[in-house]
Design a protein around this motif. Structure first.
Motif, PDB file in Angstrom:
ATOM      1  N   GLN A 197       3.795  10.884 -22.740  1.00  0.00           N
ATOM      2  CA  GLN A 197       2.784  10.772 -21.692  1.00  0.00           C
ATOM      3  C   GLN A 197       1.533  11.569 -22.076  1.00  0.00           C
ATOM      4  N   ARG A 198       1.749  12.773 -22.604  1.00  0.00           N
ATOM      5  CA  ARG A 198       0.597  13.597 -22.983  1.00  0.00           C
ATOM      6  C   ARG A 198      -0.146  13.027 -24.188  1.00  0.00           C
ATOM      7  N   ALA A 199       0.614  12.513 -25.131  1.00  0.00           N
ATOM      8  CA  ALA A 199      -0.040  11.937 -26.311  1.00  0.00           C
ATOM      9  C   ALA A 199      -0.919  10.767 -25.882  1.00  0.00           C
ATOM     10  N   ALA A 200      -0.442   9.995 -24.918  1.00  0.00           N
ATOM     11  CA  ALA A 200      -1.215   8.849 -24.441  1.00  0.00           C
ATOM     12  C   ALA A 200      -2.481   9.342 -23.749  1.00  0.00           C
ATOM     13  N   GLU A 201      -2.325  10.367 -22.915  1.00  0.00           N
ATOM     14  CA  GLU A 201      -3.515  10.922 -22.235  1.00  0.00           C
ATOM     15  C   GLU A 201      -4.539  11.386 -23.266  1.00  0.00           C
ATOM     16  N   ALA A 202      -4.047  12.109 -24.267  1.00  0.00           N
ATOM     17  CA  ALA A 202      -4.965  12.640 -25.289  1.00  0.00           C
ATOM     18  C   ALA A 202      -5.665  11.517 -26.036  1.00  0.00           C
ATOM     19  N   PRO A 235       0.458   5.143 -21.301  1.00  0.00           N
ATOM     20  CA  PRO A 235       1.665   5.342 -22.119  1.00  0.00           C
ATOM     21  C   PRO A 235       2.186   4.012 -22.665  1.00  0.00           C
ATOM     22  N   GLN A 236       2.101   2.970 -21.858  1.00  0.00           N
ATOM     23  CA  GLN A 236       2.606   1.679 -22.324  1.00  0.00           C
ATOM     24  C   GLN A 236       1.794   1.162 -23.522  1.00  0.00           C
ATOM     25  N   GLN A 237       0.463   1.331 -23.427  1.00  0.00           N
ATOM     26  CA  GLN A 237      -0.382   0.891 -24.556  1.00  0.00           C
ATOM     27  C   GLN A 237       0.008   1.636 -25.828  1.00  0.00           C
ATOM     28  N   THR A 296       2.753   3.242 -26.577  1.00  0.00           N
ATOM     29  CA  THR A 296       4.091   2.943 -27.101  1.00  0.00           C
ATOM     30  C   THR A 296       4.133   1.555 -27.728  1.00  0.00           C
ATOM     31  N   ASP A 297       3.429   0.603 -27.117  1.00  0.00           N
ATOM     32  CA  ASP A 297       3.413  -0.744 -27.712  1.00  0.00           C
ATOM     33  C   ASP A 297       2.817  -0.696 -29.121  1.00  0.00           C
ATOM     34  N   GLU A 298       1.725   0.045 -29.243  1.00  0.00           N
ATOM     35  CA  GLU A 298       1.048   0.102 -30.537  1.00  0.00           C
ATOM     36  C   GLU A 298       1.899   0.792 -31.586  1.00  0.00           C
ATOM     37  N   VAL A 299       2.376   1.992 -31.234  1.00  0.00           N
ATOM     38  CA  VAL A 299       3.062   2.774 -32.270  1.00  0.00           C
ATOM     39  C   VAL A 299       4.437   2.187 -32.595  1.00  0.00           C
ATOM     40  N   SER A 300       5.115   1.682 -31.565  1.00  0.00           N
ATOM     41  CA  SER A 300       6.422   1.076 -31.837  1.00  0.00           C
ATOM     42  C   SER A 300       6.246  -0.098 -32.807  1.00  0.00           C
ATOM     43  N   ALA A 301       5.188  -0.886 -32.584  1.00  0.00           N
ATOM     44  CA  ALA A 301       4.937  -2.030 -33.468  1.00  0.00           C
ATOM     45  C   ALA A 301       4.629  -1.542 -34.887  1.00  0.00           C
ATOM     46  N   GLU A 302       3.971  -0.389 -34.964  1.00  0.00           N
ATOM     47  CA  GLU A 302       3.629   0.141 -36.283  1.00  0.00           C
ATOM     48  C   GLU A 302       4.889   0.552 -37.060  1.00  0.00           C
ATOM     49  N   PHE A 303       5.812   1.217 -36.356  1.00  0.00           N
ATOM     50  CA  PHE A 303       7.083   1.576 -37.005  1.00  0.00           C
ATOM     51  C   PHE A 303       7.787   0.304 -37.491  1.00  0.00           C
ATOM     52  N   ARG A 304       7.849  -0.651 -36.587  1.00  0.00           N
ATOM     53  CA  ARG A 304       8.592  -1.868 -36.925  1.00  0.00           C
ATOM     54  C   ARG A 304       7.958  -2.608 -38.114  1.00  0.00           C
ATOM     55  N   THR A 310      11.608   1.380 -23.581  1.00  0.00           N
ATOM     56  CA  THR A 310      10.895   0.833 -22.428  1.00  0.00           C
ATOM     57  C   THR A 310      11.329  -0.610 -22.124  1.00  0.00           C
ATOM     58  N   SER A 311      12.279  -1.122 -22.890  1.00  0.00           N
ATOM     59  CA  SER A 311      12.710  -2.509 -22.642  1.00  0.00           C
ATOM     60  C   SER A 311      13.646  -2.568 -21.433  1.00  0.00           C
ATOM     61  N   ASP A 312      13.677  -3.710 -20.784  1.00  0.00           N
ATOM     62  CA  ASP A 312      14.520  -3.859 -19.598  1.00  0.00           C
ATOM     63  C   ASP A 312      16.000  -3.692 -19.919  1.00  0.00           C
ATOM     64  N   ARG A 313      16.395  -4.257 -21.054  1.00  0.00           N
ATOM     65  CA  ARG A 313      17.827  -4.175 -21.388  1.00  0.00           C
ATOM     66  C   ARG A 313      18.262  -2.718 -21.521  1.00  0.00           C
ATOM     67  N   HIS A 314      17.363  -1.902 -22.070  1.00  0.00           N
ATOM     68  CA  HIS A 314      17.713  -0.488 -22.226  1.00  0.00           C
ATOM     69  C   HIS A 314      17.750   0.212 -20.866  1.00  0.00           C
ATOM     70  N   LYS A 315      16.728  -0.032 -20.059  1.00  0.00           N
ATOM     71  CA  LYS A 315      16.661   0.632 -18.748  1.00  0.00           C
ATOM     72  C   LYS A 315      17.913   0.330 -17.925  1.00  0.00           C
ATOM     73  N   ARG A 316      18.299  -0.937 -17.936  1.00  0.00           N
ATOM     74  CA  ARG A 316      19.492  -1.343 -17.184  1.00  0.00           C
ATOM     75  C   ARG A 316      20.724  -0.580 -17.659  1.00  0.00           C
ATOM     76  N   GLY A 317      20.878  -0.515 -18.956  1.00  0.00           N
ATOM     77  CA  GLY A 317      22.051   0.147 -19.528  1.00  0.00           C
ATOM     78  C   GLY A 317      22.075   1.640 -19.216  1.00  0.00           C
ATOM     79  N   VAL A 318      20.895   2.272 -19.268  1.00  0.00           N
ATOM     80  CA  VAL A 318      20.828   3.716 -19.000  1.00  0.00           C
ATOM     81  C   VAL A 318      21.218   3.983 -17.545  1.00  0.00           C
ATOM     82  N   GLN A 319      20.712   3.151 -16.649  1.00  0.00           N
ATOM     83  CA  GLN A 319      21.034   3.356 -15.229  1.00  0.00           C
ATOM     84  C   GLN A 319      22.524   3.138 -14.976  1.00  0.00           C
ATOM     85  N   GLU A 320      23.103   2.194 -15.697  1.00  0.00           N
ATOM     86  CA  GLU A 320      24.536   1.942 -15.548  1.00  0.00           C
ATOM     87  C   GLU A 320      25.338   3.159 -16.028  1.00  0.00           C
ATOM     88  N   LEU A 321      24.897   3.710 -17.147  1.00  0.00           N
ATOM     89  CA  LEU A 321      25.586   4.895 -17.678  1.00  0.00           C
ATOM     90  C   LEU A 321      25.482   6.055 -16.676  1.00  0.00           C
TER      91      LEU A 321
END
Ligand code: MSP
Length: 674
Positions: free
Chosen positions: A57-62, A67-69, A71-79, A96-107
Motif C-alpha cells: 500500500q505504501r509503495a503504491a502511494e509513493a 495498489p491495484q495498479q 500490483t498489476d504492473e509489477v506482477s506482470a513484470e515478474f511473470r 489479489t485474485s478471487d480464487r485466492h481470496k476465497r481460499g484464504v477466507q475458507e482457511l
C-alpha cells in the motif's frame, strides 16, 4: 502409479521490480522441477506474487498509483521475466485474485471454527519492511530481523492461538527430521519454538489493502496468513474444484530464502495443524545472493537486474553460474567478473568445447554418424577409466542433486568433462585419422565414441540446469527432444551406432572482456533512469548546498518511512552511507547552471564524475588538488544531462554558502569515514 512432486517458490512482493535474488530462487526451483519431470514424476511447480499489506500500500502511494495498479504492473513484470527465461511454472498465483481470496477466507473460517482464532487487541511494534509483529520495545526500536525502525501499532485484532502448537511443532521437527533443511536452519527453528511461542496477531484493522476477515470486514487478514495460504489456494483449496489440491498437497518442497524460514517452518505448519490439514514435507532454505558484500535488495540500491545478464550472456549462463558458484544454503557473492569468468572456463571452454570438438571430428572422420568401438583389440585401459568415471558421475550427481548440493553436483559432472578433454589430448584422434589403417580406424572409432557418450551423459545431467544449450547439444548428437529422455535410466552406452548427428554449431561463443563492461553499463543506465524517474532533475542540484547533505537509502523514504519519534537512526543505518576521501582532479562550471560544478574525483580505485552545487562558494580552479569527502554509494542521477556519481559532503549553513568538509592531517585517497 506415477509419483507426484509439488514444488513452490515464495510469492514475491510487488513493491519492487524483480532482480537476480528473486531469479535465484525461481531458477533453482525450475531446475528441480525440470529434473523431477525428467525423472518421471508428475510435477507441479507454483510461483506467483504477494500483493497485499502495508508495504505494498505504501509503495503504491509513493509511486502515485493505486495498489491495484501497482500490483498489476509489477506482477506482470515478474511473470514476463519468468516467461522470457522459459521458467516452467505450472501455475502463477496472485493474492489479489478471487480464487485466492476465497481460499484464504475458507482457511480462516476453518481455523476459527476449530477454536484457534479469538479477538483481542495488539499494542506493540511492527516492521513494515518484513510485515512482521516484533517483540521489541519502544517506537522506532530496530526490527530484530532487518534492523530497520519499527512502528507502533495499537489496534483491535484477531489472534491465532499459536502457543497451543508448541509441542505439536516440536514433535513434527523430530518425527519428520527432513522437514527443515539445511540442518542449521532446523536448529534455529527448534530453538525459537522451544523458547516459547506467543499467540500471533492475524488481522489488521488500520489497513484496508487486504482480504476482509469473514464476518467482520472492518479487519483485513494479516498479509502473512494471506500469503502462506497461496500454496493451497492455487491448488483449488476452498473452491468447487479441489482436484489439484487432492492430487498434489502436501507440498514436497517449499523453497525459501533464509529470512523467511520462521514464517514457513513455524506459522505455516501451525496454521495447517489448526485447520487439520496436512503439513508440507519439506522447507528448503537457501542463503542470500550478495552484491558488493551486502544482500541484494532494492533498499540498498545494489540490485542487479536479470535482464542485463539475459541480454548479454543468456539464461543458461545465469542458471549455471548461480547453481555452480553459490554453495546452496550459504550466502554467495555475485559479480559480473566472476560470471564471465565461469562462463568462459566452464561453458565456452568446458562443455561447449567438448561438444564442438567431439562432434566436429565425428562429422569429419565418420561422415556425421556415430561410430562404434570395434573389438577388444581397439580398447585401451584409458577408455575404461572414462566409462567408470561416467558411471560414478551419474550416481554421484543424482545423490548430490537430491541433497540440494547443486554446486558439488555440477563440479562432479565437470570433472568428467575435464577427464574426457585430457583423454582426447592423450589419445590424439587427429593423429589416428592421418594414418587410417584398420587398427587406427578402430581406435579412432573407440576414442570418439567414448568421448561422445560421455558428452551425452553430461548433457543429460546438465539439462535441468541449462535447458537451452543442452537441448541444442542433444539435437546435434542426433538424439531428438531431450525433455523426453528418462533421466532415471541414464546409463553408459546408450548412444547407438550409426546415429546421425545434427548440424554442429557452437553453443557457447566465448565472451570477451567487453561483456563485463557492457553489463555494468546497462546496470548504471538503468539505475540512472530509475533515479531520474523517481526524482525530477530540478529537485536536487539546483538547490545548491542541500545536495551536500547525505540521504539514507531509499526504503526509509518510500516503503518504510523512519518512524522513530526521536528522529534517531541506528548505527546500521549510518553504516549504509559510504563516505570516502577523494581527490578533485577536474573542476569546471556547468553551462547554463549558476550553482553547479562538474567535478572528476579520484577515489584511488576509480575516477568519478560528480555534479555538485558548489559554484557560488568555490572557484573551480581552487578545488583542483583538494581532498574532499564524498558519499560514494549514492545511486547515480542526472543533473543537466550530466551523470552525477556520488555527492560531495559540505556543511550547509542556513543562509550561507556551503563549506567543504576536510581534514587537518593528511589522509590517503579512498579512506572510508566511519
Ligand atoms: N512475500 C514474501 C514471501 C511470501 S511466501 C508465502 C517475501 N517476498 S520477497 O519479495 O521479499 O521475496 C523474498 C524471497 O526472494 C526470498 O526468500 C528469496 O527466495 C528471494 N530473494 C530476494 N532477494 C534475494 C537475495 N538477495 N538473495 C537470495 N534470495 C533472494 O518475502
Amino acid at each position: 502409479m506415477t509419483k507426484k512432486f509439488y514444488i513452490t517458490t515464495p510469492i514475491y512482493y510487488v513493491n519492487a521490480r524483480p532482480h537476480i535474488g528473486h531469479a535465484y530462487t525461481t531458477l533453482a526451483c525450475d531446475t528441480i522441477a525440470r529434473r523431477q519431470r525428467m525423472m518421471g514424476f508428475d510435477t507441479f511447480f507454483l510461483t506467483g506474487t504477494d500483493e497485499h499489506g502495508q508495504k505494498i500500500q505504501r509503495a503504491a502511494e509513493a509511486a502515485g498509483k493505486t495498489p491495484q495498479q501497482l500490483t498489476d504492473e509489477v506482477s506482470a513484470e515478474f511473470r514476463a521475466l519468468w516467461d522470457r527465461m522459459g521458467v516452467t511454472y505450472d501455475d502463477y498465483i496472485r493474492t489479489t485474485s478471487d480464487r485466492h481470496k476465497r481460499g484464504v477466507q475458507e482457511l480462516w473460517r476453518r481455523i476459527r471454527d476449530n477454536g484457534y482464532i479469538y479477538k483481542g487487541s495488539y499494542t506493540g511494534q511492527y516492521c513494515v519492511f518484513d510485515e512482521l509483529y516484533v517483540d521489541v520495545v519502544g517506537p522506532g526500536a530496530p526490527c530484530p530481523e532487518c534492523g530497520r525502525p519499527t512502528e507502533t501499532v495499537k489496534e483491535e485484532n484477531y489472534f491465532f492461538k499459536l502457543s497451543a502448537f508448541t509441542e505439536q511443532l516440536l514433535d513434527l521437527y523430530t518425527g519428520q527430521p527432513d522437514i527443515i533443511r539445511p540442518e542449521t536452519r532446523r536448529n534455529e527453528v527448534i530453538a525459537f519454538v522451544r523458547s516459547g511461542l506467543r499467540d500471533l496477531s492475524v488481522s489488521r484493522s488500520s489497513l484496508s489493502w487486504g482480504i476482509p476477515v469473514p464476518d467482520d470486514p472492518k479487519h483485513v487478514i494479516y498479509v502473512w496468513f494471506d500469503a502462506l495460504a497461496n500454496y493451497i489456494t492455487a491448488l483449488g483449496y476452498g473452491s468447487d474444484d479441489d482436484s489439484k489440491y487432492k492430487q498434489y498437497w502436501p507440498a514436497d518442497v517449499h523453497m525459501v530464502g533464509k529470512e523467511i524460514v520462521r514464517f514457513h517452518c513455524v506459522y505455516w505448519p501451525a496454521l495447517l495443524m489448526a485447520a487439520r490439514l496436512p503439513v508440507p514435507k519439506s522447507i528448503v532454505a537457501h542463503g542470500w545472493l550478495l552484491f558488493e558484500e551486502s544482500k541484494m535488495s532494492k533498499s540498498r540500491g545494489n540490485i542487479v537486474r536479470t535482464e542485463t545478464i539475459l541480454d548479454v550472456l543468456g539464461a543458461d549462463a545465469l542458471r549455471y553460474f548461480l547453481l555452480r558458484e553459490v554453495v546452496f544454503g550459504q550466502d554467495g557473492s555475485f559479480s559480473f567478473d566472476a560470471l564471465v569468468q565461469r562462463y568462459n572456463s566452464d561453458l565456452a571452454n568446458g562443455l561447449g568445447n567438448l561438444a564442438s570438438r567431439t562432434l566436429a571430428m565425428i562429422t569429419r572422420y565418420f561422415k556425421g554418424e556415430v561410430p562404434y568401438p570395434s573389438g577388444a583389440a581397439a580398447r585401451r585401459p584409458a577408455d575404461d577409466v572414462i566409462v567408470k568415471l561416467a558411471q560414478k558421475t551419474i550416481s554421484e550427481y543424482h545423490g548430490l542433486f537430491e541433497q540440494y548440493q547443486f554446486s558439488r553436483a555440477l563440479e562432479s559432472a565437470w570433472g568428467l568433462i575435464a577427464a574426457v578433454d585430457k583423454y582426447i589430448v592423450e589419445n590424439e584422434p587427429w593423429a589416428l585419422a592421418e594414418k587410417p589403417d584398420e587398427n587406427n580406424r578402430a581406435r579412432l572409432a573407440t576414442v570418439l565414441y567414448t568421448s561422445a557418450d560421455a558428452l551425452r551423459i553430461v548433457t543429460a545431467l546438465a539439462h535441468p540446469v541449462m535447458p537451452d544449450a543442452t537441448a541444442k547439444i542433444w539435437a546435434q548428437l542426433g538424439l531428438g527432444d531431450i525433455r523426453k529422455f528418462p533421466l532415471a535410466d541414464l546409463r553408459w552406452g546408450q548412444l547407438h551406432l550409426g546415429t546421425k548427428l545434427g548440424k554442429v554449431e557452437p553453443v557457447f561463443p566465448r565472451a570477451d572482456k567487453s561483456a563485463v563492461e557492457r553489463m555494468q553499463k546497462m546496470e548504471e543506465q538503468d539505475r540512472t533512469a530509475a533515479v531520474a524517474e523517481a526524482q525530477p532533475a530540478s529537485t536536487a542540484a539546483e538547490s545548491g548546498a542541500s545536495q551536500a547533505v547525505p540521504q539514507l537509502a531509499e526504503p526509509q523514504k518510500t516503503v518504510a518511512p523512519i518512524a522513530a519519534s526521536d528522529g534517531k537512526i541506528t548505527i546500521d543505518d549510518f553504516a549504509k552511507v559510504e563516505l570516502r576521501v577523494a581527490l578533485v582532479k577536474v573542476a569546471e562550471k556547468v553551462k547554463g547552471a549558476d550553482k553547479l560544478l562538474r567535478l572528476e574525483v579520484d577515489l584511488g580505485t576509480e575516477v568519478r564524475q560528480i555534479v555538485a552545487g558548489l559554484a557560488e562558494a568555490y572557484a573551480p580552479e581552487s578545488l583542483i588538488g583538494r581532498k574532499v569527502v564524498i558519499v560514494a554509494n549514492l545511486q547515480p542521477r542526472k543533473l543537466r544531462g550530466l551523470e552525477s556519481n556520488g555527492m560531495i559532503v559540505a556543511a550547509s549553513p542556513e543562509d550561507g554558502k556551503p563549506v567543504l568538509a576536510g581534514f587537518l592531517e593528511d589522509v590517503p585517497i579512498g579512506a572510508r569515514l566511519k
